[in-house]
Design a protein around this motif. Sequence first.
Motif, short mmCIF file in Angstrom:
data_model
loop_
_atom_site.label_atom_id
_atom_site.label_comp_id
_atom_site.label_asym_id
_atom_site.label_seq_id
_atom_site.Cartn_x
_atom_site.Cartn_y
_atom_site.Cartn_z
N ARG A 297 -13.13 7.73 2.81
CA ARG A 297 -13.67 7.47 4.14
C ARG A 297 -13.31 8.60 5.11
O ARG A 297 -14.15 9.09 5.86
CB ARG A 297 -13.12 6.13 4.66
N ILE B 46 -7.99 0.24 10.06
CA ILE B 46 -7.94 0.38 8.60
C ILE B 46 -9.06 -0.47 7.99
O ILE B 46 -9.18 -1.63 8.29
CB ILE B 46 -6.56 -0.08 8.05
N LYS C 282 0.82 -1.20 0.00
CA LYS C 282 0.00 0.00 0.00
C LYS C 282 0.86 1.26 0.00
O LYS C 282 2.01 1.27 0.44
CB LYS C 282 -0.91 0.02 1.22
N ILE D 247 -7.71 6.62 10.73
CA ILE D 247 -7.10 5.91 9.62
C ILE D 247 -8.20 5.46 8.68
O ILE D 247 -9.25 4.98 9.11
CB ILE D 247 -6.30 4.67 10.09
N GLY D 248 -7.97 5.61 7.37
CA GLY D 248 -8.96 5.13 6.42
C GLY D 248 -8.60 5.52 5.01
O GLY D 248 -7.59 6.19 4.77
N THR D 249 -9.40 5.10 4.05
CA THR D 249 -9.20 5.51 2.67
C THR D 249 -9.46 7.01 2.57
O THR D 249 -10.13 7.60 3.43
CB THR D 249 -10.17 4.77 1.74
N ASP E 73 -3.38 5.36 -0.82
CA ASP E 73 -4.40 4.31 -0.67
C ASP E 73 -5.09 4.44 0.68
O ASP E 73 -6.29 4.21 0.81
CB ASP E 73 -3.75 2.92 -0.76
N GLU E 74 -4.29 4.76 1.70
CA GLU E 74 -4.79 4.95 3.06
C GLU E 74 -4.18 6.23 3.63
O GLU E 74 -3.04 6.58 3.32
CB GLU E 74 -4.40 3.77 3.97
N VAL F 218 0.74 4.70 1.77
CA VAL F 218 0.06 5.28 2.94
C VAL F 218 0.61 6.66 3.23
O VAL F 218 1.83 6.87 3.24
CB VAL F 218 0.22 4.37 4.18
#
Length: 357
Positions: A223, A357, A29, A218-220, A205-206, A31
């Motif tokens: 989100r 996540i 990912k 924490i999240g997309t 991505d995150e 991040v």
Amino acid sequence: MSIEAKNISKTFGSFTALNDVSIQFPSGKLVALLGPSGSGKTTLLRIIAGLEVADKGSVYFEGEHATERSAKDRRVGFVFQHYALFRHMSVFENVAFGLNVKPRETRPSKEEIHERVMKLLKLVQLDWLADRRPSQLSGGQRQRVALARALAVEPKVLLLDEPFGALDAKVRKELRRWLRRLHDEIHVTSIFVTHDVDEALEVADEIVVMNAGRIEQIGTPDRVYEHPANSFVYHFLGNVNLFHTRIHDGQAHFANQTFDVQADSGAALVHARPHDIELSREETGGGWMRACIRYVHAIGPLVRIELIQADNQQIIEAELSRERYAEQRFATGEMVSVRPRQVKVFPAGPAAGDYSI
């Protein structure tokens, strides 16, 4: 490679940079560590890299304890904000440096080094500048050289500390798109530090939102932006209008709507983005507030309108598209009705975030 940081704490004198932070970074990912200055994001990145030692806590790479490993043994590529290129070396020599200084038993042959370096320079679209010195490159080109140099040693993890912070806005925008495309090609687990909200939303991505040594959410990108965990996250991700209300039996009332709030009673803050503020010359019913237009300013495709609420003199900011503004032609000094189309309500003061996540 997956990364896990468990119960990480770090202080510098009386300043707490990280306060019992635990987080997992999924393999492959990209991040973003996002937050204001002093939030602890760079300290966390340097502890993962082995460039800083935590006062407490552990770091794991692919489930294996890595806390005691040196930076060299962690197989991490690190890209700094100010490039840190060797001025006396060519672009080719800068990228090859990490390979040339490897112990003899693990050092690739000259032919292998040449092939790998040229392949990387082609990947970052700079193979035609291999013989140039850093002083002959633009800022964006230097940062791509720094990234190629970090990738040359085939790191398991790529860490970037404000990689585009020293560049102007246009170059920064071009490079962050380029970084996203590059990551989609190489799929190396990557973590980058930024305080630029647009950069994090566009590239990552995150997103990990940090504040005062802690993780807020924490999240997309979608989100985090659409469902902020608390008032701090909502504020940090963009301009916001605040309206005050009260909580009774776990509910807050505003603009003829009722909202469930994670508190039984007390003060609450109603948050609304400027682009969610609706203006009308006619509406005066429930949910609408009267306000006087104080300032109108066109900025690119948007028109920003500043208003003063009639009953309490609170400032409200609204954003309209030029097309919408052209239909209405609101004028300075005009009294209009105002209504937030979409709001988020949080208890006033600190609020806990969702760290999953």
